[in-house]
Design a protein around this motif. Structure first.
Motif, PDB file in Angstrom:
ATOM      1  N   ARG A 282       0.805  -1.216   0.000  1.00 27.37           N
ATOM      2  CA  ARG A 282       0.000   0.000   0.000  1.00 27.37           C
ATOM      3  C   ARG A 282       0.840   1.269   0.000  1.00 27.37           C
ATOM      4  NH1 ARG A 282      -3.067  -1.169   5.411  1.00 27.37           N
ATOM      5  NH2 ARG A 282      -0.885  -1.673   5.887  1.00 27.37           N
ATOM      6  N   LYS A 283       2.128   1.162   0.337  1.00 24.70           N
ATOM      7  CA  LYS A 283       2.979   2.336   0.445  1.00 24.70           C
ATOM      8  C   LYS A 283       4.122   2.270  -0.579  1.00 24.70           C
ATOM      9  CE  LYS A 283       2.280   2.883   5.441  1.00 24.70           C
ATOM     10  NZ  LYS A 283       2.965   2.913   6.761  1.00 24.70           N
ATOM     11  N   PRO A 284       4.590   3.426  -1.017  1.00 30.39           N
ATOM     12  CA  PRO A 284       5.791   3.441  -1.885  1.00 30.39           C
ATOM     13  C   PRO A 284       7.012   2.954  -1.107  1.00 30.39           C
ATOM     14  CG  PRO A 284       4.597   5.520  -2.001  1.00 30.39           C
ATOM     15  CD  PRO A 284       4.004   4.758  -0.860  1.00 30.39           C
ATOM     16  N   GLN A 285       7.924   2.303  -1.822  1.00 25.55           N
ATOM     17  CA  GLN A 285       9.167   1.828  -1.200  1.00 25.55           C
ATOM     18  C   GLN A 285      10.338   2.113  -2.139  1.00 25.55           C
ATOM     19  OE1 GLN A 285       9.081  -2.031   1.043  1.00 25.55           O
ATOM     20  NE2 GLN A 285       7.161  -2.379  -0.044  1.00 25.55           N
ATOM     21  N   ASP A 286      11.508   2.270  -1.556  1.00 25.58           N
ATOM     22  CA  ASP A 286      12.736   2.494  -2.329  1.00 25.58           C
ATOM     23  C   ASP A 286      13.793   1.505  -1.872  1.00 25.58           C
ATOM     24  OD1 ASP A 286      11.888   4.796  -3.861  1.00 25.58           O
ATOM     25  OD2 ASP A 286      11.964   5.913  -1.976  1.00 25.58           O
ATOM     26  N   GLY A 287      14.519   0.952  -2.839  1.00 28.16           N
ATOM     27  CA  GLY A 287      15.581   0.005  -2.519  1.00 28.16           C
ATOM     28  C   GLY A 287      16.691   0.055  -3.545  1.00 28.16           C
ATOM     29  N   ARG A 288      17.611  -0.869  -3.434  1.00 24.21           N
ATOM     30  CA  ARG A 288      18.775  -0.877  -4.326  1.00 24.21           C
ATOM     31  C   ARG A 288      19.240  -2.307  -4.556  1.00 24.21           C
ATOM     32  NH1 ARG A 288      22.793   3.836  -3.312  1.00 24.21           N
ATOM     33  NH2 ARG A 288      21.054   4.801  -4.383  1.00 24.21           N
ATOM     34  N   ILE A 289      19.700  -2.565  -5.766  1.00 25.70           N
ATOM     35  CA  ILE A 289      20.226  -3.879  -6.128  1.00 25.70           C
ATOM     36  C   ILE A 289      21.640  -3.686  -6.668  1.00 25.70           C
ATOM     37  CG2 ILE A 289      19.941  -5.918  -7.592  1.00 25.70           C
ATOM     38  CD1 ILE A 289      16.963  -5.190  -7.829  1.00 25.70           C
ATOM     39  N   ALA A 290      22.580  -4.454  -6.166  1.00 28.31           N
ATOM     40  CA  ALA A 290      23.939  -4.466  -6.704  1.00 28.31           C
ATOM     41  C   ALA A 290      24.097  -5.727  -7.531  1.00 28.31           C
ATOM     42  CB  ALA A 290      24.971  -4.427  -5.579  1.00 28.31           C
ATOM     43  N   LEU A 291      24.317  -5.565  -8.812  1.00 32.93           N
ATOM     44  CA  LEU A 291      24.410  -6.705  -9.724  1.00 32.93           C
ATOM     45  C   LEU A 291      25.798  -6.758 -10.318  1.00 32.93           C
ATOM     46  CD1 LEU A 291      22.972  -9.010 -11.290  1.00 32.93           C
ATOM     47  CD2 LEU A 291      22.408  -7.328 -13.032  1.00 32.93           C
ATOM     48  N   ASN A 292      26.499  -7.830 -10.042  1.00 29.40           N
ATOM     49  CA  ASN A 292      27.828  -8.052 -10.608  1.00 29.40           C
ATOM     50  C   ASN A 292      27.796  -9.415 -11.267  1.00 29.40           C
ATOM     51  OD1 ASN A 292      30.471  -8.188 -11.321  1.00 29.40           O
ATOM     52  ND2 ASN A 292      31.293  -8.183  -9.237  1.00 29.40           N
ATOM     53  N   SER A 293      27.492  -9.449 -12.547  1.00 26.55           N
ATOM     54  CA  SER A 293      27.253 -10.718 -13.223  1.00 26.55           C
ATOM     55  C   SER A 293      28.058 -10.819 -14.497  1.00 26.55           C
ATOM     56  CB  SER A 293      25.761 -10.874 -13.538  1.00 26.55           C
ATOM     57  OG  SER A 293      25.531 -12.019 -14.312  1.00 26.55           O
ATOM     58  N   ALA A 294      28.706 -11.956 -14.663  1.00 23.50           N
ATOM     59  CA  ALA A 294      29.427 -12.204 -15.908  1.00 23.50           C
ATOM     60  C   ALA A 294      28.461 -12.336 -17.063  1.00 23.50           C
ATOM     61  CB  ALA A 294      30.268 -13.477 -15.774  1.00 23.50           C
ATOM     62  N   ALA A 295      27.245 -12.831 -16.800  1.00 24.33           N
ATOM     63  CA  ALA A 295      26.256 -12.977 -17.862  1.00 24.33           C
ATOM     64  C   ALA A 295      25.866 -11.617 -18.413  1.00 24.33           C
ATOM     65  CB  ALA A 295      25.030 -13.720 -17.338  1.00 24.33           C
ATOM     66  N   ALA A 296      25.721 -10.619 -17.515  1.00 24.20           N
ATOM     67  CA  ALA A 296      25.391  -9.274 -17.976  1.00 24.20           C
ATOM     68  C   ALA A 296      26.625  -8.576 -18.531  1.00 24.20           C
ATOM     69  CB  ALA A 296      24.822  -8.455 -16.827  1.00 24.20           C
ATOM     70  N   GLY A 297      27.805  -9.036 -18.112  1.00 25.90           N
ATOM     71  CA  GLY A 297      29.026  -8.430 -18.592  1.00 25.90           C
ATOM     72  C   GLY A 297      29.295  -7.069 -17.973  1.00 25.90           C
ATOM     73  N   ARG A 298      28.583  -6.728 -16.899  1.00 29.96           N
ATOM     74  CA  ARG A 298      28.692  -5.408 -16.315  1.00 29.96           C
ATOM     75  C   ARG A 298      28.523  -5.455 -14.805  1.00 29.96           C
ATOM     76  NH1 ARG A 298      26.282  -5.087 -21.189  1.00 29.96           N
ATOM     77  NH2 ARG A 298      26.758  -3.338 -22.545  1.00 29.96           N
ATOM     78  N   MET A 299      28.990  -4.380 -14.140  1.00 29.00           N
ATOM     79  CA  MET A 299      28.672  -4.164 -12.735  1.00 29.00           C
ATOM     80  C   MET A 299      27.599  -3.092 -12.699  1.00 29.00           C
ATOM     81  SD  MET A 299      31.987  -4.378 -10.290  1.00 29.00           S
ATOM     82  CE  MET A 299      32.517  -2.756 -10.786  1.00 29.00           C
ATOM     83  N   MET A 300      26.411  -3.459 -12.256  1.00 27.49           N
ATOM     84  CA  MET A 300      25.281  -2.547 -12.272  1.00 27.49           C
ATOM     85  C   MET A 300      24.875  -2.176 -10.848  1.00 27.49           C
ATOM     86  SD  MET A 300      24.736  -2.474 -15.588  1.00 27.49           S
ATOM     87  CE  MET A 300      23.210  -1.541 -15.594  1.00 27.49           C
ATOM     88  N   ASP A 301      24.601  -0.900 -10.647  1.00 28.04           N
ATOM     89  CA  ASP A 301      23.966  -0.439  -9.411  1.00 28.04           C
ATOM     90  C   ASP A 301      22.560  -0.014  -9.807  1.00 28.04           C
ATOM     91  OD1 ASP A 301      23.815   0.331  -6.650  1.00 28.04           O
ATOM     92  OD2 ASP A 301      23.895   2.402  -7.330  1.00 28.04           O
ATOM     93  N   ILE A 302      21.557  -0.689  -9.275  1.00 30.02           N
ATOM     94  CA  ILE A 302      20.173  -0.483  -9.711  1.00 30.02           C
ATOM     95  C   ILE A 302      19.366   0.101  -8.565  1.00 30.02           C
ATOM     96  CG2 ILE A 302      18.126  -1.584 -10.693  1.00 30.02           C
ATOM     97  CD1 ILE A 302      19.946  -3.820 -11.700  1.00 30.02           C
ATOM     98  N   ARG A 303      18.799   1.280  -8.769  1.00 30.40           N
ATOM     99  CA  ARG A 303      17.908   1.887  -7.790  1.00 30.40           C
ATOM    100  C   ARG A 303      16.471   1.482  -8.121  1.00 30.40           C
ATOM    101  NH1 ARG A 303      19.586   8.065  -8.030  1.00 30.40           N
ATOM    102  NH2 ARG A 303      20.222   7.463 -10.122  1.00 30.40           N
TER     103      ARG A 303
END
Length: 600
Positions: A282-303
């Motif tokens: 029922r409420k808005p939420q904010d979080g973060r994902i740290a993705l370090n994957s060889a499959a993606a080929g990148r280090m991603m910081d996802i808000r």
């Protein structure tokens, strides 16, 4: 380099014929890594188009890896297209542009995916019992033999760039993973629905969806976004589906429609990844994902931002690619004159440079380019950001943490006690931060920051509105840079045309400017597979630089209006965003329509 080779096509040729002057290939197996590199070097040396000294430098850079092609590209000696054209000409094979001709799904499915990944090949067309396959390295006999064994069709070879082949193979892998994940989810959901019918009294159950298919489905979307260079992923609940859209080059494109019955499982998976409360809807939420994957080929910081809507929870993910190289001022698209002025401003010991523009206009990227310009061992550079998008060696970077009480104002207060020479504040959001940043610029620091205003003159009045004393604003601010990001025309399909005055006026060009440009040749979009039929590929900056002088300082100190400041700055030589954009339109970098979209 790619235009210097003559293509000799021999239709229907199945096997690459080894040239007599480079020795026989190894029919019993693939050439070794070093042999492949040497073979390519001999092919290029035979053309005489690459000087021997440059070829020797590339050979040395390739080293033990044998990746001579990559070394040639990094040295700026050759292009992907040039190397592919060399192979095609030497082995008398057709050269194909996969992005232009496309890949037939039926052809692609004729060879197992693991074989295509291993051989760096992609089937792109079927004609009767003939399978046309594009390969990156026609000298690899072992890979070609494996392709022939993997299908009952007759294989007809062609050559394509390694980059294009790998891109198409990755696209097939992603599509396969997404399809498999969705099929598994639907099967499990159907089984769960059947169990629900059999046991209607059991109300305390989860979504009935296991992690494995969800992981594959969610990951395939994130990896596709990273591969396509998207800045945001939108998961939008609608009446009949969960729609997935990617923001690429500032514009949203729909890429998937996930059945509505699977939406809860997908949303739950994303919340788990972002460490959010899965029970709170029922409420808005904010979080973060740290993705370090060889499959993606990148280090991603996802808000991650979750917003309850009438159709369900919408999730927007902002992707920050930490593996990207920090840009330079040259790469931003600044004019030579503006670039020289900015370099001078960045090298000053004190003052404040403010970069303004709407969200997503590349303000932080410009500041990073400036920091890279001034970074040297004898000065102390400290940044306070939310989030830290690029990690730069030799710079002290502070990450904002609101939950822990670390705000821009609090961090800036501590930074000023840490003996900095250059301070970068990710964004001036409140009066406290504005006041401290301006005072820091007056007390012997170079302050770099961003502000949300429409143009450069508006930054001075905005600071006054935030409570900064007008006399401090005029004394502290050295320059203001306003910017936008416009999509670049796709170089493979844009076309030249001569617009009429009416067409220019419809594109929001003023009548005076339209009359002046009447008869001028410009470029417009068309659309091709390389740009996904959009007509645009990549983005370029459009800028407005206002440097302070005595007259502007006086106006700022007397709380002059934005219009007065603008007139004074224009008289001193400042150009508008529209003027800078028109110069890029005339150079064929973008279109009039795109310029009007981002500046009007």
């Amino acid at each position: 380099m790619s235009d210097d080779f003559t293509l000799r096509t021999a239709p229907g040729v199945g096997n690459p014929t080894p040239p007599t002057d480079v020795g026989p290939l190894r029919p019993e197996g693939a050439p070794s890594v070093n042999e492949t590199a040497e073979l390519l070097a001999d092919l290029l040396a035979a053309t005489g188009l690459i000087p021997a000294d440059k070829l020797a430098v590339a050979r040395g850079r390739a080293g033990a890896t044998g990746s001579l092609a990559q070394a040639l590209i990094e040295e700026g000696i050759a292009t992907q297209e040039g190397i592919a054209r060399t192979y095609a000409s030497r082995y008398q094979l057709p050269l194909v542009d996969l992005a232009a001709v496309g890949v037939d799904p039926d052809a692609a499915s004729a060879v197992p995916l693991h074989v295509l990944e291993r051989t760096v090949a992609i089937p792109y067309a079927i004609a009767g019992d003939v399978l046309r396959v594009a390969v990156a390295d026609p000298a690899n006999v072992h890979a070609i033999d494996e392709l022939r064994i993997a299908t009952r069709l007759t294989v007809e070879l062609a050559v394509a760039t390694r980059e294009d082949v790998e891109t198409e193979v990755r696209r097939l892998v992603r599509a396969s993973e997404a399809f498999g994940a969705r099929s598994a989810l639907e099967e499990e959901q159907a089984a769960f629905d059947l169990e629900q019918e059999e046991d209607a009294d059991d109300l305390e159950v989860d979504d009935g969806i296991s992690d494995a298919p969800l992981v594959r489905l969610v990951n395939s979307v994130i990896f596709q976004a990273a591969e396509d260079g998207a800045s945001d992923i939108h998961w939008e609940p609608q009446e009949d589906a969960l729609v997935v859209r990617l923001r690429i080059d500032g514009v949203l494109h729909e890429v998937q429609r996930i059945p509505k019955r699977l939406a809860n499982g997908v949303v739950t998976r994303l919340k788990v990844l972002a460490k959010l409360d899965i029970a709170e809807r029922r409420k808005p939420q904010d979080g973060r994902i740290a993705l370090n994957s060889a499959a993606a080929g990148r280090m991603m910081d996802i808000r991650v931002a979750v917003l309850p809507t009438v159709e369900g929870e919408q999730i927007v993910m902002r992707l920050v690619d930490k593996s990207k190289k920090v840009p330079t001022l040259v790469e931003l698209g600044l004019s030579d004159d503006m670039q020289a002025k900015l370099v001078e401003i960045f090298m000053r010991p004190t003052g404040a440079l403010l970069v303004t523009g709407p969200t997503g206009s590349g303000k932080s990227t410009t500041l990073y380019a400036g920091i890279t310009q001034v970074n040297r061992p004898e000065i102390n550079i400290i940044t306070v950001e939310d989030p830290v998008e690029f990690k730069i060696p030799g710079i002290n970077q502070v990450q904002i943490n609101v939950r822990a009480g670390l705000t821009f104002g609090g961090a800036l207060r501590s930074i000023l006690r840490s003996d900095p020479d250059v301070v970068m504040v990710g964004e001036i959001r409140d009066s406290e931060t504005a006041q401290m940043a301006i005072e820091a610029a007056l007390t012997g620091h170079l302050v770099l920051s961003t502000l949300h205003t429409n143009d450069a003159p508006g930054a001075l009045t905005r600071l006054n509105e935030m409570g900064v004393e007008p006399f401090l604003t005029g004394s502290a601010v050295t320059a203001v840079l306003a910017q936008r990001l416009a999509r670049k025309l796709c170089t493979h399909c844009c076309e030249m045309y001569t617009p009429t005055v009416d067409e220019l006026i419809k594109a929001k060009v003023s009548p005076d400017v339209a009359a002046m440009t009447d008869g001028m040749a410009l470029y417009r979009k068309r659309g091709c597979p390389r740009c996904n039929q959009t007509g645009y590929r990549g983005r370029i900056g459009i800028f407005q630089l206002m440097t302070m002088n005595e007259e502007l300082e006086t106006l700022a100190a007397t709380k002059a209006s934005r219009e007065e400041i603008e007139r004074c700055a224009m008289a001193a030589g400042m150009r508008t965003l529209w003027d800078d954009g028109l110069a890029k339109v005339a150079a064929g970098l973008t279109s009039v329509e795109e310029l009007a979209r981002v500046t009007v």
